[in-house]
Scaffold this motif. Structure first.
Motif, PDB file in Angstrom:
ATOM      1  N   ALA A 166     -12.951  25.056  52.380  1.00  0.00           N
ATOM      2  CA  ALA A 166     -13.083  23.605  52.223  1.00  0.00           C
ATOM      3  C   ALA A 166     -14.508  23.149  52.544  1.00  0.00           C
ATOM      4  O   ALA A 166     -15.199  23.735  53.374  1.00  0.00           O
ATOM      5  N   GLY A 167     -14.929  22.096  51.847  1.00  0.00           N
ATOM      6  CA  GLY A 167     -16.230  21.487  52.128  1.00  0.00           C
ATOM      7  C   GLY A 167     -17.348  21.928  51.215  1.00  0.00           C
ATOM      8  O   GLY A 167     -18.487  21.459  51.358  1.00  0.00           O
ATOM      9  N   THR A 201     -18.451  22.087  47.301  1.00  0.00           N
ATOM     10  CA  THR A 201     -18.103  21.631  45.948  1.00  0.00           C
ATOM     11  C   THR A 201     -19.291  21.775  45.008  1.00  0.00           C
ATOM     12  O   THR A 201     -20.448  21.847  45.432  1.00  0.00           O
ATOM     13  N   SER A 211     -14.275  23.994  46.303  1.00  0.00           N
ATOM     14  CA  SER A 211     -13.438  24.515  47.386  1.00  0.00           C
ATOM     15  C   SER A 211     -11.982  24.576  46.925  1.00  0.00           C
ATOM     16  O   SER A 211     -11.509  23.697  46.210  1.00  0.00           O
TER      17      SER A 211
END
Length: 355
Positions: free
Chosen positions: A285-286, A288, A331
């Motif tokens: 995650a985080g 992009t 992500s």
């Protein structure tokens, strides 16, 4: 005489079998307290401090008898001779018998697959047994040295003993059915991280996949193998969290005929035992809008790995294989690549790859 002795042993063994661990522990504790109280009243001051007494009681009752501690008064010696050693030795024998019985019981449960695994987490469950293929599956899993250290639980419906008893990384469960809820709870299906279904036939694989697809957690990935591809179409109409595979013998034969060596390439890509192998990695995650081209060069330059494509879910139903270099990944996307060994997420310079 031999018959009488055997009969006596059988009678003693049956009584030991019927005595519970709680009864043995309580009786032993009461015996220890009784002897301690009597030795105190007899004036055996050297034997009665708690640490010394425990050591003395075990050594004397088990008849090891080092001789460093012993009763010194006449009353103390009578207590030891008449009450401690005879009754204590009997209790010691019962304790050894119960211990042997329990060890045998646990080993037998492990061999026959009767153990309860409802307490384990993040494990791999393999449903189904095939003499050669199942062993290869486990060998391939264990050959991945950088995988997360998950336990492997082999679940079967056949009447058989644990085929991997010598391997401490593999547990074994015998189930009456792969679809019975109580049986599935015993293998902690709701806490499994990955599941492989390789039933005796396509019908067993189909019903098992259909049953457990609603019982696993959201992060669990299910892989199922079929011989009949029509079963795959039927299953995917109801379960979108199952990745299905089937025998591709016709395709492999044609590729080997048209492009010699193709079967060898596929064999190496699938096996973790030798050569480069296909792996996957979820983008954390985080991060992009990373270009596939930047990822491609980073993986090849820093990890000597080749990116093959990008999937957007665990089943890879809409995988983009060999996308253009300016293709954007984000992500949660899953990168599929070829490498000698698995690449872990913290080994990738994700911040340096963001646009």
């Amino acid at each position: 005489m031999q018959y009488i002795f055997k009969r006596l042993v059988a009678v003693v063994q049956s009584h030991i079998d019927q005595v519970s661990w709680q009864a043995v522990a309580l009786t032993t504790l009461l015996h220890m307290l009784l002897i301690w109280g009597l030795l105190v009243s007899a004036g055996e001051l050297e034997l009665t401090p708690l640490t010394t007494y425990f050591y003395y009681y075990v050594v004397t009752t088990s008849t090891v008898g080092y001789g460093d501690f012993s009763a010194s008064t006449e009353a103390g010696r009578w207590i030891v001779a008449l009450l401690q050693i005879p009754f204590g030795l009997a209790l010691f024998g019962v304790l050894l018998g119960k211990t042997g019985q329990t060890v045998t019981y646990l080993i037998r449960r492990a061999m026959t697959g009767d153990k309860n695994f409802s307490h384990i987490n993040n494990h791999i469950i393999i449903f189904g047994w095939h003499d050669t293929r199942t062993k290869k599956i486990i060998d391939y899993i264990l050959a991945d040295k950088k995988r997360l250290d998950r336990r492997i639980l082999l679940a079967v419906t056949e009447q058989m003993d644990h085929p991997f008893l010598a391997n401490p990384q593999v547990d074994f469960a015998h189930l009456n059915s792969f679809t019975a809820l109580e049986e599935l709870k015993r293998v902690a299906i709701d806490r499994a991280d990955k599941v492989i279904i390789d039933g005796q036939d396509d019908d067993q694989t189909f019903t098992t996949a259909l049953r457990i697809s609603r019982l696993v957690n959201e992060q669990c990935h299910i892989s199922a193998h079929f011989d009949d591809e029509t079963k795959i179409e039927m299953l995917l109409e109801h379960c979108n969290n199952v990745e299905c595979s089937s025998a591709k013998s016709a395709e492999v034969l044609v590729r080997s005929m048209q492009d010699p060596g193709s079967s060898r390439v596929q064999e190496e890509l699938l096996s973790t035992l030798y050569g480069d192998t296909q792996f996957s990695l979820v983008i954390p995650a985080g991060f992009t809008e990373m270009e596939f081209g930047n990822l491609f060069h980073h993986f090849k330059h820093d990890h000597d790995a080749i990116l093959l494509g990008v999937a957007h879910n665990l089943s890879a139903q809409n995988m983009d294989l060999n996308p253009p270099l300016d293709y954007l990944v984000n992500s949660g996307d899953i990168l599929h690549y070829i490498a000698v060994e698995r690449i872990l997420s913290d080994e990738v310079d994700w911040p340096g790859l963001v646009k």
